[in-house]
Design an enzyme around this catalytic site. Structure first.
Site, PDB file in Angstrom:
ATOM      1  N   GLY A   1     -24.043 -11.760  -1.591  1.00  0.00           N
ATOM      2  CA  GLY A   1     -24.916 -12.140  -0.665  1.00  0.00           C
ATOM      3  C   GLY A   1     -24.991 -13.701  -0.574  1.00  0.00           C
ATOM      4  O   GLY A   1     -24.369 -14.272  -1.313  1.00  0.00           O
ATOM      5  N   ASP A   2     -25.951 -14.154   0.734  1.00  0.00           N
ATOM      6  CA  ASP A   2     -26.211 -15.550   0.778  1.00  0.00           C
ATOM      7  C   ASP A   2     -27.643 -15.551   0.393  1.00  0.00           C
ATOM      8  O   ASP A   2     -28.616 -15.097   0.740  1.00  0.00           O
ATOM      9  CB  ASP A   2     -26.102 -15.774   2.187  1.00  0.00           C
ATOM     10  N   PHE A   3     -27.816 -16.424  -0.771  1.00  0.00           N
ATOM     11  CA  PHE A   3     -29.231 -16.720  -1.370  1.00  0.00           C
ATOM     12  C   PHE A   3     -30.168 -17.295  -0.561  1.00  0.00           C
ATOM     13  O   PHE A   3     -31.321 -17.504  -0.623  1.00  0.00           O
ATOM     14  CB  PHE A   3     -29.176 -17.286  -2.829  1.00  0.00           C
TER      15      PHE A   3
ATOM     16  N   HIS B   1     -29.642 -28.311  -8.451  1.00  0.00           N
ATOM     17  CA  HIS B   1     -29.050 -29.703  -8.077  1.00  0.00           C
ATOM     18  C   HIS B   1     -28.107 -29.713  -6.960  1.00  0.00           C
ATOM     19  O   HIS B   1     -27.700 -30.707  -6.470  1.00  0.00           O
ATOM     20  CB  HIS B   1     -28.629 -30.291  -9.502  1.00  0.00           C
TER      21      HIS B   1
ATOM     22  N   ASP C   1     -24.114 -13.518  -6.022  1.00  0.00           N
ATOM     23  CA  ASP C   1     -23.352 -14.830  -5.504  1.00  0.00           C
ATOM     24  C   ASP C   1     -22.537 -14.357  -4.240  1.00  0.00           C
ATOM     25  O   ASP C   1     -22.691 -13.042  -3.686  1.00  0.00           O
ATOM     26  CB  ASP C   1     -22.150 -15.201  -6.666  1.00  0.00           C
TER      27      ASP C   1
HETATM   28  C1  LIG Z   1     -22.814 -24.932  -9.460  1.00  0.00           C
HETATM   29  S1  LIG Z   1     -22.516 -23.234  -9.334  1.00  0.00           S
HETATM   30  C2  LIG Z   1     -23.217 -22.721 -10.652  1.00  0.00           C
HETATM   31  C3  LIG Z   1     -22.742 -21.415 -11.687  1.00  0.00           C
HETATM   32  C4  LIG Z   1     -23.710 -20.953 -12.391  1.00  0.00           C
HETATM   33  N1  LIG Z   1     -25.007 -20.451 -12.167  1.00  0.00           N
HETATM   34  C5  LIG Z   1     -23.467 -21.737 -13.675  1.00  0.00           C
HETATM   35  O1  LIG Z   1     -24.884 -22.538 -14.096  1.00  0.00           O
HETATM   36  O2  LIG Z   1     -22.425 -21.958 -14.427  1.00  0.00           O
HETATM   37  C6  LIG Z   1     -23.217 -22.734  -8.094  1.00  0.00           C
HETATM   38  C7  LIG Z   1     -23.296 -21.180  -7.505  1.00  0.00           C
HETATM   39  O3  LIG Z   1     -23.892 -20.696  -6.552  1.00  0.00           O
HETATM   40  C8  LIG Z   1     -22.973 -20.038  -5.780  1.00  0.00           C
HETATM   41  N2  LIG Z   1     -23.193 -20.209  -4.281  1.00  0.00           N
HETATM   42  C9  LIG Z   1     -23.429 -21.396  -3.401  1.00  0.00           C
HETATM   43  N3  LIG Z   1     -23.905 -20.726  -2.371  1.00  0.00           N
HETATM   44  C10 LIG Z   1     -24.226 -19.785  -2.253  1.00  0.00           C
HETATM   45  C11 LIG Z   1     -25.087 -19.030  -1.383  1.00  0.00           C
HETATM   46  N4  LIG Z   1     -25.459 -19.288  -0.017  1.00  0.00           N
HETATM   47  N5  LIG Z   1     -25.408 -17.775  -1.857  1.00  0.00           N
HETATM   48  C12 LIG Z   1     -25.092 -17.234  -2.909  1.00  0.00           C
HETATM   49  N6  LIG Z   1     -24.375 -18.014  -3.812  1.00  0.00           N
HETATM   50  C13 LIG Z   1     -24.121 -19.199  -3.533  1.00  0.00           C
HETATM   51  C14 LIG Z   1     -21.620 -20.505  -5.840  1.00  0.00           C
HETATM   52  O4  LIG Z   1     -20.674 -19.578  -5.483  1.00  0.00           O
HETATM   53  C15 LIG Z   1     -21.610 -20.818  -7.219  1.00  0.00           C
HETATM   54  O5  LIG Z   1     -21.144 -19.829  -8.008  1.00  0.00           O
END
Ligand SMILES: C[S@@+](CC[C@H](N)C(=O)[O-])C[C@H]1O[C@@H](n2cnc3c(N)ncnc32)[C@H](O)[C@@H]1O
Length: 351
Positions: free
Chosen positions: A240-242, A260, A214
């Site tokens: 990291g940034d995914f 989503h 994350d």
């Molecule tokens: C809607 S939440 C879902 C959290 C978890 N997987 C769940 O189902 O409860 C989205 C997650 O994606 C992470 N996220 C958003 N953009 C991201 C990025 N560019 N790189 C890594 N993580 C990211 C956010 O920090 C957050 O924890």
């Protein structure tokens, strides 16, 4: 139902006639009354207070700081809504509210409701604007990125991450139960938030080691949460940034409530990156409030997609068939949609 000369109503009950009744329309139109009553009860800590023991109305009102004019109706409305019980003039929690809405229990899911109260409730007030413009109506309305603006405030960050744990608790337990993790020793949760899924998987499967991936701001809340279950040896964090950084390799890659959030191009990009992080035979598990293929039954999934309209620039929820098609385009085989719990399903694909 007794007929008073009205027209037959179509559908399953065509043989029965019934008088058109506005009740269902009004009940739905004013459903926010009950919803907001529950959200305020969570905000005020009603269930946390009652978890200590039953209280009469005056004592509970004093502890919660309720005005004399509101207390009686507020507490009795919660009883009528099925969220409290009242025995011999003393209020008590229902079994479910005691387990899930007492802030001091690890089973607490009120984070989602706290966030709904603080953020979603006011932002949904702008739904009509979102429907007309297609633009997000949350913090990002002023032009910022949703996660960047949300994560700029540490308190909102923690609240959001806790909300994710609450939202995903049922699905996480169902994945731990329904997917054969005994056959795999490593799992990578992409967009792991504070680690709710990984904790449930690690508790249920002692063989499993996990990596939570994350944004860097999530590391401290993740590590605090994982440590509170004594799982820090088996569950580590990878910042990291995914979209930009390489994903660590693992035998199973999970994407929960991630796809989503994004438009179609990004959805495909994330699935492709999951594919690249997996060995041959590895498994991707996508879970969301997957919409039924007929797009008419999973009300929560359809409303979640409207929530994505309010919360994100291009995000939308999708059907199981949509997700299977995207997976096949990338190269996954033997894809399968498996119902988890309530509105949630997982889509599983093999590399
Ligand atoms: C809607 S939440 C879902 C959290 C978890 N997987 C769940 O189902 O409860 C989205 C997650 O994606 C992470 N996220 C958003 N953009 C991201 C990025 N560019 N790189 C890594 N993580 C990211 C956010 O920090 C957050 O924890």
């Amino acid at each position: 139902m007794v007929s008073h000369g009205s027209q037959p109503v179509g559908g399953a009950d065509t043989a029965v006639t019934r008088t058109p009744n506005p009740e269902a329309i009004l009940r739905l139109g004013l459903a926010f009354w009950g919803s907001k009553t529950l959200l305020s009860a969570v905000e005020l800590g009603v269930f946390t207070e009652l978890a200590k023991g039953p209280l009469d109305g005056a004592e509970l009102a004093a502890r919660l700081g309720l005005h004399a004019r509101s207390a009686h109706d507020f507490l009795d409305a919660l009883v009528a809504l099925g969220m409290l019980r009242c025995d011999e003039s003393r209020y008590t929690n229902t079994v479910e509210c005691d387990l899930f809405l007492d802030r001091h229990k690890p089973s607490y899911i009120g984070g989602m409701l706290e966030m709904a109260n603080a953020r979603l409730y006011p932002y949904w007030g702008r739904l009509t604007a979102a429907l007309r413009t297609g633009e997000p109506q949350n913090e990002a309305r002023t032009g910022g990125d949703f996660f960047t603006s949300l994560y700029a405030d540490p308190e909102r960050l923690r609240q959001f991450l806790r909300a994710m744990t609450g939202l995903s608790a049922g699905a996480s337990a169902a994945i731990a139960d329904k997917f054969p993790f005994a056959r795999y020793d490593s799992v990578l949760d992409v967009g792991c938030a504070e680690g709710g899924l990984l904790v449930q998987l690690a508790l249920a499967h002692p063989n499993l080691h996990g990596i939570g991936f994350d944004l860097p701001a999530v590391q401290a809340p993740y590590e605090d949460y994982v440590r509170s279950f004594d799982l820090d040896e088996r569950l580590r964090f990878h910042a990291g940034d995914f979209f930009r950084d390489p994903l660590p390799e693992a035998k199973v890659v999970t994407l929960g409530h991630i796809l989503h959030d994004w438009g179609l191009d990004e959805k495909r990009q994330l699935l492709r990156r999951a594919y690249e992080a997996l060995p041959s035979g590895g498994v991707v598990i996508v879970f969301d409030a997957i919409i039924d293929n007929g797009r008419c039954a999973n009300v929560f999934g359809l409303l979640m997609s409207l929530n994505m309209l309010i919360e994100t620039k291009q995000g939308f929820d999708y059907t199981g068939a949509d997700c299977q098609r995207w997976m096949h385009e990338i190269g996954f085989v033997n894809t399968e949609v498996v119902h988890l719990t309530g509105p949630d399903s997982m889509v599983v694909g093999i590399k």
